[in-house]
Design a protein around this motif. Sequence first.
Motif, PDB file in Angstrom:
ATOM      1  N   THR A 251      10.646  -0.759   8.053  1.00  0.00           N
ATOM      2  CA  THR A 251      11.924  -0.591   7.351  1.00  0.00           C
ATOM      3  C   THR A 251      11.898   0.663   6.472  1.00  0.00           C
ATOM      4  OG1 THR A 251      11.543  -1.716   5.242  1.00  0.00           O
ATOM      5  CG2 THR A 251      11.947  -3.112   7.161  1.00  0.00           C
ATOM      6  N   SER A 252      13.049   0.988   5.928  1.00  0.00           N
ATOM      7  CA  SER A 252      13.151   2.107   4.977  1.00  0.00           C
ATOM      8  C   SER A 252      13.424   1.575   3.577  1.00  0.00           C
ATOM      9  CB  SER A 252      14.271   3.065   5.394  1.00  0.00           C
ATOM     10  OG  SER A 252      15.503   2.372   5.508  1.00  0.00           O
ATOM     11  N   SER A 253      12.955   0.370   3.317  1.00  0.00           N
ATOM     12  CA  SER A 253      13.147  -0.243   1.995  1.00  0.00           C
ATOM     13  C   SER A 253      12.373   0.532   0.939  1.00  0.00           C
ATOM     14  CB  SER A 253      12.659  -1.699   2.012  1.00  0.00           C
ATOM     15  OG  SER A 253      12.660  -2.236   0.704  1.00  0.00           O
ATOM     16  N   PRO A 254      12.973   0.755  -0.230  1.00  0.00           N
ATOM     17  CA  PRO A 254      12.257   1.469  -1.294  1.00  0.00           C
ATOM     18  C   PRO A 254      11.194   0.602  -1.973  1.00  0.00           C
ATOM     19  CG  PRO A 254      14.418   0.804  -2.058  1.00  0.00           C
ATOM     20  CD  PRO A 254      14.368   0.462  -0.595  1.00  0.00           C
ATOM     21  N   HIS A 255      11.190  -0.694  -1.671  1.00  0.00           N
ATOM     22  CA  HIS A 255      10.232  -1.602  -2.306  1.00  0.00           C
ATOM     23  C   HIS A 255       9.521  -2.426  -1.239  1.00  0.00           C
ATOM     24  CE1 HIS A 255      12.263  -0.525  -5.991  1.00  0.00           C
ATOM     25  NE2 HIS A 255      13.416  -0.968  -5.497  1.00  0.00           N
ATOM     26  N   ALA A 256       8.338  -2.931  -1.589  1.00  0.00           N
ATOM     27  CA  ALA A 256       7.566  -3.767  -0.667  1.00  0.00           C
ATOM     28  C   ALA A 256       8.325  -5.059  -0.368  1.00  0.00           C
ATOM     29  CB  ALA A 256       6.203  -4.077  -1.266  1.00  0.00           C
ATOM     30  N   PRO A 274      -5.470 -16.109  12.748  1.00  0.00           N
ATOM     31  CA  PRO A 274      -5.449 -14.772  12.126  1.00  0.00           C
ATOM     32  C   PRO A 274      -4.091 -14.100  12.299  1.00  0.00           C
ATOM     33  CG  PRO A 274      -6.600 -14.679  14.221  1.00  0.00           C
ATOM     34  CD  PRO A 274      -6.319 -16.137  13.952  1.00  0.00           C
ATOM     35  N   LEU A 275      -3.801 -13.138  11.440  1.00  0.00           N
ATOM     36  CA  LEU A 275      -2.531 -12.408  11.503  1.00  0.00           C
ATOM     37  C   LEU A 275      -2.798 -10.915  11.358  1.00  0.00           C
ATOM     38  CD1 LEU A 275       0.599 -12.396  11.534  1.00  0.00           C
ATOM     39  CD2 LEU A 275       0.516 -12.605   9.028  1.00  0.00           C
ATOM     40  N   LEU A 276      -2.299 -10.154  12.305  1.00  0.00           N
ATOM     41  CA  LEU A 276      -2.405  -8.695  12.270  1.00  0.00           C
ATOM     42  C   LEU A 276      -1.088  -8.130  11.737  1.00  0.00           C
ATOM     43  CD1 LEU A 276      -3.749  -5.947  13.061  1.00  0.00           C
ATOM     44  CD2 LEU A 276      -2.642  -6.206  15.295  1.00  0.00           C
ATOM     45  N   ILE A 277      -1.169  -7.319  10.684  1.00  0.00           N
ATOM     46  CA  ILE A 277       0.026  -6.688  10.116  1.00  0.00           C
ATOM     47  C   ILE A 277      -0.143  -5.173  10.193  1.00  0.00           C
ATOM     48  CG2 ILE A 277       1.523  -6.427   8.104  1.00  0.00           C
ATOM     49  CD1 ILE A 277       0.609  -9.135   7.127  1.00  0.00           C
ATOM     50  N   LEU A 278       0.784  -4.509  10.838  1.00  0.00           N
ATOM     51  CA  LEU A 278       0.782  -3.054  10.973  1.00  0.00           C
ATOM     52  C   LEU A 278       1.972  -2.512  10.191  1.00  0.00           C
ATOM     53  CD1 LEU A 278       0.064  -3.142  14.778  1.00  0.00           C
ATOM     54  CD2 LEU A 278      -1.528  -2.326  13.060  1.00  0.00           C
ATOM     55  N   ASP A 279       1.692  -1.870   9.078  1.00  0.00           N
ATOM     56  CA  ASP A 279       2.748  -1.368   8.186  1.00  0.00           C
ATOM     57  C   ASP A 279       2.951   0.127   8.457  1.00  0.00           C
ATOM     58  OD1 ASP A 279       4.543  -0.860   6.218  1.00  0.00           O
ATOM     59  OD2 ASP A 279       3.243  -1.409   4.531  1.00  0.00           O
ATOM     60  N   LEU A 280       4.003   0.441   9.195  1.00  0.00           N
ATOM     61  CA  LEU A 280       4.292   1.834   9.547  1.00  0.00           C
ATOM     62  C   LEU A 280       5.308   2.462   8.605  1.00  0.00           C
ATOM     63  CD1 LEU A 280       4.572   1.548  13.452  1.00  0.00           C
ATOM     64  CD2 LEU A 280       2.542   1.646  11.991  1.00  0.00           C
ATOM     65  N   GLU A 287       2.473  -4.969   0.412  1.00  0.00           N
ATOM     66  CA  GLU A 287       1.618  -4.645  -0.722  1.00  0.00           C
ATOM     67  C   GLU A 287       0.171  -4.485  -0.249  1.00  0.00           C
ATOM     68  OE1 GLU A 287       2.068  -7.727  -3.570  1.00  0.00           O
ATOM     69  OE2 GLU A 287       4.027  -7.010  -4.313  1.00  0.00           O
ATOM     70  N   PRO A 288      -0.553  -3.496  -0.770  1.00  0.00           N
ATOM     71  CA  PRO A 288      -1.945  -3.272  -0.352  1.00  0.00           C
ATOM     72  C   PRO A 288      -2.840  -4.499  -0.571  1.00  0.00           C
ATOM     73  CG  PRO A 288      -1.131  -1.416  -1.635  1.00  0.00           C
ATOM     74  CD  PRO A 288      -0.101  -2.490  -1.728  1.00  0.00           C
ATOM     75  N   GLU A 289      -2.508  -5.315  -1.583  1.00  0.00           N
ATOM     76  CA  GLU A 289      -3.330  -6.487  -1.895  1.00  0.00           C
ATOM     77  C   GLU A 289      -3.329  -7.529  -0.779  1.00  0.00           C
ATOM     78  OE1 GLU A 289      -2.342  -4.265  -5.410  1.00  0.00           O
ATOM     79  OE2 GLU A 289      -1.039  -5.177  -3.876  1.00  0.00           O
ATOM     80  N   VAL A 290      -2.369  -7.431   0.150  1.00  0.00           N
ATOM     81  CA  VAL A 290      -2.321  -8.370   1.279  1.00  0.00           C
ATOM     82  C   VAL A 290      -3.598  -8.258   2.110  1.00  0.00           C
ATOM     83  CG1 VAL A 290      -1.127  -8.838   3.466  1.00  0.00           C
ATOM     84  CG2 VAL A 290       0.190  -8.469   1.372  1.00  0.00           C
ATOM     85  N   ARG A 291      -4.231  -7.091   2.071  1.00  0.00           N
ATOM     86  CA  ARG A 291      -5.472  -6.879   2.814  1.00  0.00           C
ATOM     87  C   ARG A 291      -6.565  -7.877   2.388  1.00  0.00           C
ATOM     88  NH1 ARG A 291      -6.600  -1.964   5.242  1.00  0.00           N
ATOM     89  NH2 ARG A 291      -4.977  -1.019   3.919  1.00  0.00           N
ATOM     90  N   VAL A 296      -6.092 -12.125   7.288  1.00  0.00           N
ATOM     91  CA  VAL A 296      -5.113 -11.050   7.528  1.00  0.00           C
ATOM     92  C   VAL A 296      -5.828  -9.724   7.782  1.00  0.00           C
ATOM     93  CG1 VAL A 296      -3.231  -9.690   6.543  1.00  0.00           C
ATOM     94  CG2 VAL A 296      -3.332 -12.153   6.142  1.00  0.00           C
ATOM     95  N   SER A 297      -5.404  -9.029   8.816  1.00  0.00           N
ATOM     96  CA  SER A 297      -5.862  -7.658   9.076  1.00  0.00           C
ATOM     97  C   SER A 297      -4.662  -6.749   8.852  1.00  0.00           C
ATOM     98  CB  SER A 297      -6.373  -7.507  10.507  1.00  0.00           C
ATOM     99  OG  SER A 297      -7.502  -8.333  10.724  1.00  0.00           O
ATOM    100  N   LEU A 298      -4.744  -5.909   7.815  1.00  0.00           N
ATOM    101  CA  LEU A 298      -3.623  -5.044   7.452  1.00  0.00           C
ATOM    102  C   LEU A 298      -3.986  -3.588   7.707  1.00  0.00           C
ATOM    103  CD1 LEU A 298      -0.884  -4.392   6.096  1.00  0.00           C
ATOM    104  CD2 LEU A 298      -2.092  -4.446   3.890  1.00  0.00           C
ATOM    105  N   TYR A 299      -3.112  -2.884   8.438  1.00  0.00           N
ATOM    106  CA  TYR A 299      -3.282  -1.459   8.698  1.00  0.00           C
ATOM    107  C   TYR A 299      -2.014  -0.726   8.269  1.00  0.00           C
ATOM    108  CZ  TYR A 299      -7.083  -2.914  11.833  1.00  0.00           C
ATOM    109  OH  TYR A 299      -8.225  -3.468  12.353  1.00  0.00           O
ATOM    110  N   ASN A 300      -2.185   0.400   7.572  1.00  0.00           N
ATOM    111  CA  ASN A 300      -1.027   1.251   7.284  1.00  0.00           C
ATOM    112  C   ASN A 300      -1.134   2.536   8.103  1.00  0.00           C
ATOM    113  OD1 ASN A 300      -2.694   3.140   5.854  1.00  0.00           O
ATOM    114  ND2 ASN A 300      -2.556   1.851   4.027  1.00  0.00           N
TER     115      ASN A 300
END
Length: 446
Positions: A251-256, A274-280, A287-291, A296-300
Amino acid sequence: MSEVLAIGVSHKTAPVAVRERLALTPGRVSEFLRDVHAVGDVQEAVAISTCNRTEVYVVAGDPVDAESAVLSMLARKAGIRPTELAGSIYSLRNCDAARHLYRVTSGLESMIVGEAEVQGQVKRSYDDALSSHSTGPLTNHLFRSALATGKRVRSETKIGERQMSVSSVAAALASEQLDQVEHGQVLLVGAGETSELAARALAAHGVEAIFVANRGRERAISLAQRFGGQATSFDALPAELERADAVICTTSSPHALLGADEIAAVMERRGGRPLLILDLAVPRDVEPEVRDVPGVSLYNVDDLSAVVRRNRSVRQVEAQHAEGIVEEEIQRFAEWLGQLEVLPTVGALRARGQEIARQIVRENAGRWETASEKDLERVEALAQAVVNRILHEPTLRMKGMADDRIHLRMQVIRDLFGLEEEQDEPAAERPLAEVRALRPGRRAQS
């Protein structure tokens, strides 16, 4: 003379934590361009903002003041001091600025070299500037030629083979995750261009179950229908997170949109899956703390750089070919830009020389004791002829200049001859050029 200036940050100079604070959301671009255009000597402005970069291209008579003003505006937007931002900012002028834009548009500056999306992003940025009436002759020529260069690179090289992009890499990672489950599901949060590219890449990987969440219901439905998925609302996001195996946020949201507490609650209800989250998204949707949430596997976008490095060698040869095309096009731009500066500089130099010759004749008018009116005309004509003869060769050489340093050379000439200084100084402040007769009995030494 006006100069082209590019100021910005990219994935090469700043982490996503800095880039997201500088990102210009679609609704803010016009406002930002108006603010930039209102700066003292800024005549034209175009802004590019993607997940990998935020760049401002301006045309200004005083590039030093313009650079300082734009840097201050970016720092205010990021909520940090300009000195703190200075280490991440790059500033380029004239042909160097053009070369950078050509490389960006051609995909040579992208995280994944040759990605196709960036050319469309540059075009939309230029269109936004046109709509905001902030462009002009220099930026119009610059961006049109940059887009033509990008098109030429993609038609004459194979740099875009396999359609590698941040979206396709994210889709590949999601597919790897789905290979480990029997009936995998991908949730796309957002329905913009990046999400569409991810959906297309997922479809190419054979992923059938795609759920799209978006505030714009019609756009979500359209995207879901095209790729065999289902559309859902943001209100249903928690429930969709419970059944998804991979999530791609764009999204283009200004907030997490997704916080650590919310994801932790979701993970408790998933029964250990498990949950894979890809934040593009930039700014980031997650939020980075989700890592730190178990399971949870979080990638930005910056985390994808490792995948990029594995694929970089595939396009190295084509990238070298693309570099050559960019340099060819930059030479054309340099010639065009140079002609804008050479002719006015030549004219100003000759006008300065002719004025000096006339001034010397006027200052010594009382010293021609026996000269007739005709003689005085001959003296002035002779003085003008000397000026023309002296400036003939420099004029030819200046008109023949056609490299990418021509702007700097013209600036040196203007500085040396004071062509940008006030020409109507009071006569008392100028040294008199006095013509003295040789004393009797002496000869001029050769």
